[in-house]
Design a protein around this motif. Structure first.
Motif, PDB file in Angstrom:
ATOM      1  N   THR A 265       0.566  -1.143  -0.036  1.00  0.00           N
ATOM      2  CA  THR A 265       0.375   0.386  -0.359  1.00  0.00           C
ATOM      3  C   THR A 265       0.704   1.642  -0.026  1.00  0.00           C
ATOM      4  OG1 THR A 265      -1.539  -1.557   1.351  1.00  0.00           O
ATOM      5  CG2 THR A 265      -1.625   1.124   1.000  1.00  0.00           C
ATOM      6  N   CYS A 266       0.784   2.149  -0.608  1.00  0.00           N
ATOM      7  CA  CYS A 266       1.034   3.125  -1.082  1.00  0.00           C
ATOM      8  C   CYS A 266       2.347   3.287  -1.003  1.00  0.00           C
ATOM      9  CB  CYS A 266       0.982   4.063   0.179  1.00  0.00           C
ATOM     10  SG  CYS A 266       0.942   5.898   0.248  1.00  0.00           S
ATOM     11  N   CYS A 267       3.006   1.990  -2.431  1.00  0.00           N
ATOM     12  CA  CYS A 267       4.383   2.034  -2.485  1.00  0.00           C
ATOM     13  C   CYS A 267       5.081   2.849  -2.730  1.00  0.00           C
ATOM     14  CB  CYS A 267       4.585   0.874  -3.193  1.00  0.00           C
ATOM     15  SG  CYS A 267       6.395  -0.035  -2.660  1.00  0.00           S
ATOM     16  N   TRP A 268       4.095   3.644  -4.194  1.00  0.00           N
ATOM     17  CA  TRP A 268       4.993   4.275  -4.956  1.00  0.00           C
ATOM     18  C   TRP A 268       4.124   5.738  -5.101  1.00  0.00           C
ATOM     19  CZ3 TRP A 268       9.385   2.259  -7.019  1.00  0.00           C
ATOM     20  CH2 TRP A 268       9.681   0.670  -7.242  1.00  0.00           C
ATOM     21  N   GLN A 269       5.241   7.170  -5.642  1.00  0.00           N
ATOM     22  CA  GLN A 269       3.978   8.067  -5.509  1.00  0.00           C
ATOM     23  C   GLN A 269       3.670   8.269  -7.158  1.00  0.00           C
ATOM     24  OE1 GLN A 269       4.876  12.477  -4.169  1.00  0.00           O
ATOM     25  NE2 GLN A 269       6.434  11.072  -4.130  1.00  0.00           N
ATOM     26  N   VAL A 270       3.466   9.083  -7.051  1.00  0.00           N
ATOM     27  CA  VAL A 270       2.534   8.871  -8.755  1.00  0.00           C
ATOM     28  C   VAL A 270       2.250  10.334  -8.585  1.00  0.00           C
ATOM     29  CG1 VAL A 270       1.762   7.140  -8.970  1.00  0.00           C
ATOM     30  CG2 VAL A 270      -0.038   8.963  -8.610  1.00  0.00           C
ATOM     31  N   ARG A 271       2.380  11.478  -9.721  1.00  0.00           N
ATOM     32  CA  ARG A 271       1.804  12.542 -10.208  1.00  0.00           C
ATOM     33  C   ARG A 271       0.596  12.301 -11.474  1.00  0.00           C
ATOM     34  NH1 ARG A 271       7.853  13.354 -10.288  1.00  0.00           N
ATOM     35  NH2 ARG A 271       7.351  14.365 -12.699  1.00  0.00           N
ATOM     36  N   ASN A 272      -0.630  12.665 -10.205  1.00  0.00           N
ATOM     37  CA  ASN A 272      -1.419  13.305 -11.323  1.00  0.00           C
ATOM     38  C   ASN A 272      -1.171  13.674 -12.962  1.00  0.00           C
ATOM     39  OD1 ASN A 272      -3.199  10.835 -10.723  1.00  0.00           O
ATOM     40  ND2 ASN A 272      -3.801  11.766  -9.279  1.00  0.00           N
ATOM     41  N   GLU A 273      -2.012  13.899 -13.577  1.00  0.00           N
ATOM     42  CA  GLU A 273      -1.623  14.558 -14.351  1.00  0.00           C
ATOM     43  C   GLU A 273      -2.875  14.958 -15.594  1.00  0.00           C
ATOM     44  OE1 GLU A 273       1.803  13.649 -16.783  1.00  0.00           O
ATOM     45  OE2 GLU A 273       3.000  14.497 -15.262  1.00  0.00           O
ATOM     46  N   ASP A 274      -2.816  16.208 -16.977  1.00  0.00           N
ATOM     47  CA  ASP A 274      -4.802  16.232 -17.257  1.00  0.00           C
ATOM     48  C   ASP A 274      -5.736  16.378 -16.031  1.00  0.00           C
ATOM     49  OD1 ASP A 274      -2.555  16.078 -19.217  1.00  0.00           O
ATOM     50  OD2 ASP A 274      -2.634  14.005 -20.176  1.00  0.00           O
TER      51      ASP A 274
END
Length: 471
Positions: A265-274
């Motif tokens: 859980t919550c292992c990788w950080q992402v950046r939401n776009e569009d």
């Protein structure tokens, strides 16, 4: 024109077109909105070889409930861009689904169907083809039917989706070359039926009402949290953005409760776009992330536990994947029972289970696996305690553990990884304003599906207590 030629032109990538079936009969599509409130509309974007298609929309809960059907929907062939995986298909809208104000909050499956009667003179066989899409319906007035919010792991669904050639993973991408940006605006690959659906089926069959949201709703609609007492994460909830995490942690600080019936859980950080239609995650190739060059590492799209980010997921969940690993997966502990060993049976979560110290929990349904989270432990008088050196809150109480281990291919890219380390899946909880429970495993819901009495009772204890009051 033969379909293989059409597909080659449409896909614009010979490696991808070579893998396509040689049949001029197909239908695929996606929902233009991942999440909508009751009373809104969902645009569907469809490509098909036929002049018309049928659509069926059903809610997947304790039972499958068909809520909307439409036949004779005009069909159209639509081109697949070469960068569809990263930037979406950009297909024109085929039809809109009117979401009724009376539709229950939930996960809705869209079935797209075509059929014909075969050839005019020969081959009079009937052909059919079918594909699916999905969207989520939120409660228009959050909290009006339940104080429990299930936020679905839709970011993880998208991360593994290789439609168009690329996912975030090398193993299922073209030429074993992982992508770093994935779009929701393409035919989807859902993991709902593997983990969340068994949980929802058990919960709804046992009288629990749940309201639903997508991962990204924690980022784009954080105001909804104020209407709930308990937020759930179930199954494989691997990819989180900074705003998602910021909003949930702030809500916990004000007394909100969370139950992570999930692992990795919550292992990788992402950046939401569009506007949430896509996200970026560079993972092991974090040095290629433009954020790396800026030296503003807060949103670096790699492990939350990475030393450059300095925000291990342990601070949120109590546990993390760096101190966890695999069980009955990736060649790790393939023959040993996938069961928790109970350490503190007098805790309230075990009330009514009859479990005693050192009893096994969940082995029949292999609830410990396939990916598990843990924390750094020290043992005193045969009992485990969190050291808190890895970010785990000081009051985190370890209730059950099971040995797990990373596969070297997954771990040894990280320069601070201790080779050969055996970790432990950890079930436990802490309180910081609200109470946060973690099952520490992706497969907890399999115990509910399998009818494990102790797993069911523990789940009841948590839902009943945490949905009624803070802590």
């Amino acid at each position: 024109m033969k379909r293989r030629t059409l597909i080659s032109l449409a896909l614009g990538a010979s490696a991808l077109s070579a893998a396509e079936p040689d049949a001029d009969f197909f239908i695929e599509g996606y929902a233009g909105k991942l999440s909508v409130a009751q009373g809104e509309e969902v645009p569907l974007h469809i490509t098909t070889s036929e002049a018309a298609c049928e659509i069926e929309v059903a809610r997947l809960g304790a039972k499958r409930e068909v809520v909307w059907q439409k036949s004779g929907v005009a069909g159209k062939r639509q081109i697949v861009p070469e960068d569809a995986s990263a930037k979406g298909c950009g297909w024109s809208e085929s039809i809109r689904v009117p979401v009724g104000a009376e539709w229950k909050s939930g996960y809705y499956e869209v079935r797209l169907k075509i059929a014909d009667a075969g050839g005019k003179w020969t081959l009079h066989n009937r052909r059919t083809a079918e594909s699916s899409a999905f969207f989520i319906v939120r409660q228009a007035r959050p909290g009006s039917t339940s104080k429990i919010l299930l936020q679905l792991a839709t970011n993880t669904y998208n991360a593994y989706n290789n439609w168009g050639g690329f996912s975030i993973y090398a193993y299922n991408s073209l030429s074993n070359n992982a992508g770093h940006r994935v779009s929701f605006q393409r035919p989807a690959a859902s993991q709902y039926s593997r983990w969340e659906l068994p949980f929802v089926q058990w919960a709804e069959a046992n009288g629990y009402v749940l309201e639903f949201a997508a991962n990204s709703d924690l980022e784009h609609h954080p105001e909804m949290l104020a209407s709930y007492q308990l937020v759930l994460s179930v199954g494989h909830d691997e990819y989180w953005s900074t705003p998602m995490r910021d909003h949930l942690e702030a809500w916990i600080g004000k007394g909100g409760n969370v139950a992570f019936f999930s692992g990795n859980t919550c292992c990788w950080q992402v950046r939401n776009e569009d506007g949430g239609d896509a996200f970026t995650c560079w993972k092991q190739n974090y040095h290629l992330d433009p954020v790396f060059a800026s030296r503003e590492f807060k949103t670096l799209s790699t492990l939350w536990s990475h030393h450059l980010v300095q925000r291990p997921e342990n601070q949120l969940t109590g546990v993390g994947f760096l101190w966890g690993g695999y069980r009955r997966s990736h060649g790790q502990f393939m023959e040993e029972p996938a069961a928790y060993k109970v350490h503190r049976p007098d805790h309230w979560i075990f009330a009514g289970t009859g479990l005693r110290r050192d009893d096994d929990l969940g082995g029949k349904d292999t609830i410990v696996g396939y990916e598990c989270d843990g924390c750094e432990l020290e043992w005193k008088d045969g009992l485990p305690f969190a050291t808190s050196r890895d970010g785990t809150p000081k009051d985190f109480e370890v209730l059950a553990t099971c040995p797990v281990r990373w596969h070297p291919d997954d771990a040894e890219w990280y320069e601070r990884w201790e080779k050969g380390r055996i970790g432990a899946a950890c079930m436990g909880l802490y309180t910081r304003g609200g109470t946060v429970f973690t099952a520490g495993t992706t497969d907890w819901a399999h115990g509910l599906q399998g009818g494990d009495v102790a797993v069911q009772r523990i789940t009841r204890n948590l839902l009943d207590r945490l949905s009624q009051t803070a802590g």
